[in-house]
Design a protein around this motif. Structure first.
Motif, PDB file in Angstrom:
ATOM      1  N   LEU A 106       0.858  -1.189   0.000  1.00 60.54           N
ATOM      2  CA  LEU A 106       0.000   0.000   0.000  1.00 60.54           C
ATOM      3  C   LEU A 106       0.891   1.234   0.000  1.00 60.54           C
ATOM      4  N   VAL A 107       0.837   2.014  -1.081  1.00 58.55           N
ATOM      5  CA  VAL A 107       1.635   3.238  -1.222  1.00 58.55           C
ATOM      6  C   VAL A 107       0.747   4.431  -0.899  1.00 58.55           C
ATOM      7  N   VAL A 108       1.229   5.285   0.020  1.00 54.27           N
ATOM      8  CA  VAL A 108       0.460   6.459   0.437  1.00 54.27           C
ATOM      9  C   VAL A 108       1.295   7.704   0.161  1.00 54.27           C
ATOM     10  N   ASP A 109       0.931   8.438  -0.882  1.00 58.07           N
ATOM     11  CA  ASP A 109       1.678   9.635  -1.272  1.00 58.07           C
ATOM     12  C   ASP A 109       0.755  10.530  -2.088  1.00 58.07           C
ATOM     13  N   ASP A 110       0.872  11.849  -1.911  1.00 60.19           N
ATOM     14  CA  ASP A 110      -0.026  12.770  -2.614  1.00 60.19           C
ATOM     15  C   ASP A 110       0.458  13.117  -4.012  1.00 60.19           C
TER      16      ASP A 110
ATOM     17  N   LEU B 223       4.672   4.898   3.390  1.00 58.52           N
ATOM     18  CA  LEU B 223       3.930   6.064   3.859  1.00 58.52           C
ATOM     19  C   LEU B 223       4.763   7.335   3.789  1.00 58.52           C
ATOM     20  N   ASP B 224       4.264   8.314   3.043  1.00 56.24           N
ATOM     21  CA  ASP B 224       4.883   9.637   2.997  1.00 56.24           C
ATOM     22  C   ASP B 224       4.538  10.379   4.285  1.00 56.24           C
TER      23      ASP B 224
ATOM     24  N   THR C 250      10.541  10.199   3.494  1.00 59.61           N
ATOM     25  CA  THR C 250      10.816  11.443   4.206  1.00 59.61           C
ATOM     26  C   THR C 250      11.669  12.370   3.351  1.00 59.61           C
ATOM     27  N   GLY C 251      11.697  13.653   3.750  1.00 57.52           N
ATOM     28  CA  GLY C 251      12.577  14.622   3.116  1.00 57.52           C
ATOM     29  C   GLY C 251      13.934  14.637   3.796  1.00 57.52           C
TER      30      GLY C 251
END
Length: 245
Positions: free
Chosen positions: A12-16, A58-59, A86-87
Motif C-alpha cells: 500500500l503506497v500512500v503519497d499525494d 507512507l509519505d 521522508t525529506g
C-alpha cells in the motif's frame, strides 16, 4: 515484465504525488508485487481495513495530515511493516517514526530500485519464524496457490483479482482448512473447527460442504488438488498456506 508471483505481496503506497504513485504502481508491479496507491490518510486507513496489506509505504508529509499519527494508527490496527518516505531535513520525524514502530525509511528523492530493496528486506524480516505466540483473532488473511481469503471482509479473491462469493458454511470450512494446512482433519474435527455443528447436522454435512467448496476453488472438483480426501480418515488441505497477521 517478469512473471507474476503465486502469492504476491500486497504493498500500500500512500503519497499525494500522482506521478510518484504511478511510477511505483508500475515499478513494483513489474517486480512481482501487487500495489494499491492512495493519496491521503483517510484513503490509506480505508484500504487497509478493506484489503490484506503486507507492507505500507507512507509519505510523512501528506498535505494537512500528520504522518506520524497515521503511522501510529496503522500500528494500532496490526503488526504491519511500515516504510517511511521522508525529506532530507526531516531527521527528527524519521527518528520519531522509527520509535513509533516504523521498520525503515527512504529519503526523497530516491530510486525505485532502492525502495524495492528496502521493501524486500523488511518483508524478509517479517517472514522469519518467531516463537512469539499470536492470537487467532489477529489473523488478517490466508493466501494459498494464488488465492487470498480476507478474514475481515470474508472475501475470497482469485489470482486474477476476481472475487468469489462464499456462504457462511463455505467460509468457515475454508478457514478451518487454512488454519491447519497439510494435516489430515477428521469430519468431527472439521465440524468443530468450522462450527457447522451449530447448523442442522447430518452424517454427510461435511462432505456436502467440501464438494461445494471444491466447485469454487478447484480447477477440477472431481480431481481436487487442494482439498484431498483421505479415505477412512477425513480430508487434507494439501497446499502451503501463508498467514497474514
Amino acid at each position: 515484465m517478469t512473471a507474476t508471483a503465486v502469492n504476491p505481496s500486497h504493498i500500500l503506497v500512500v503519497d499525494d504525488d500522482p506521478a510518484l504513485r504511478a511510477l511505483l504502481l508500475e515499478y513494483l508491479g513489474d517486480n512481482e508485487m501487487r500495489v494499491t496507491a492512495v493519496d491521503s490518510g483517510e484513503a490509506m486507513l480505508a484500504a487497509f481495513d478493506r484489503e490484506a496489506i503486507d507492507l505500507v509505504v507512507l509519505d510523512l508529509r501528506l498535505p494537512g495530515e500528520d504522518g506520524l499519527t497515521l503511522a501510529r494508527q496503522l500500528r494500532e490496527r496490526a503488526n504491519v511493516p511500515i516504510v517511511l518516505l521522508t525529506g532530507k531535513a526531516e531527521e527528527a520525524d524519521r527518528v520519531m517514526g522509527l520509535e513509533l514502530g516504523a521498520d525503515d525509511y527512504v529519503t526523497k528523492p530516491f530510486s525505485p530500485r532502492e525502495l524495492l530493496a528496502r521493501i524486500r528486506a523488511v518483508l524478509r524480516r517479517y517472514h522469519q519464524p518467531t516463537d512469539v505466540p499470536v492470537r487467532d483473532e489477529q489473523r488478517r488473511a490466508f493466501r494459498f496457490a494464488g488465492w487470498e481469503l480476507n478474514l475481515r471482509t470474508r472475501r475470497l479473491t482469485a489470482a486474477d483479482g476476481s472475487r468469489l462469493e462464499l456462504s457462511n458454511h463455505e467460509f468457515s470450512l475454508l478457514v478451518a482448512f487454512c488454519s491447519a494446512p497439510q494435516r489430515v482433519l477428521s469430519r468431527d474435527q472439521l465440524l468443530n473447527l468450522s462450527r457447522l455443528h451449530n447448523a442442522e447436522v447430518y452424517d454427510r454435512t461435511i462432505d456436502v460442504q467440501v464438494l461445494r467448496l471444491r466447485r469454487k476453488i478447484e480447477a477440477d472438483p472431481f480431481h481436487p488438488a487442494f482439498i484431498v480426501t483421505e479415505r477412512g480418515a477425513g480430508y487434507r488441505f494439501d497446499v502451503p498456506v501463508e498467514t497474514l497477521y
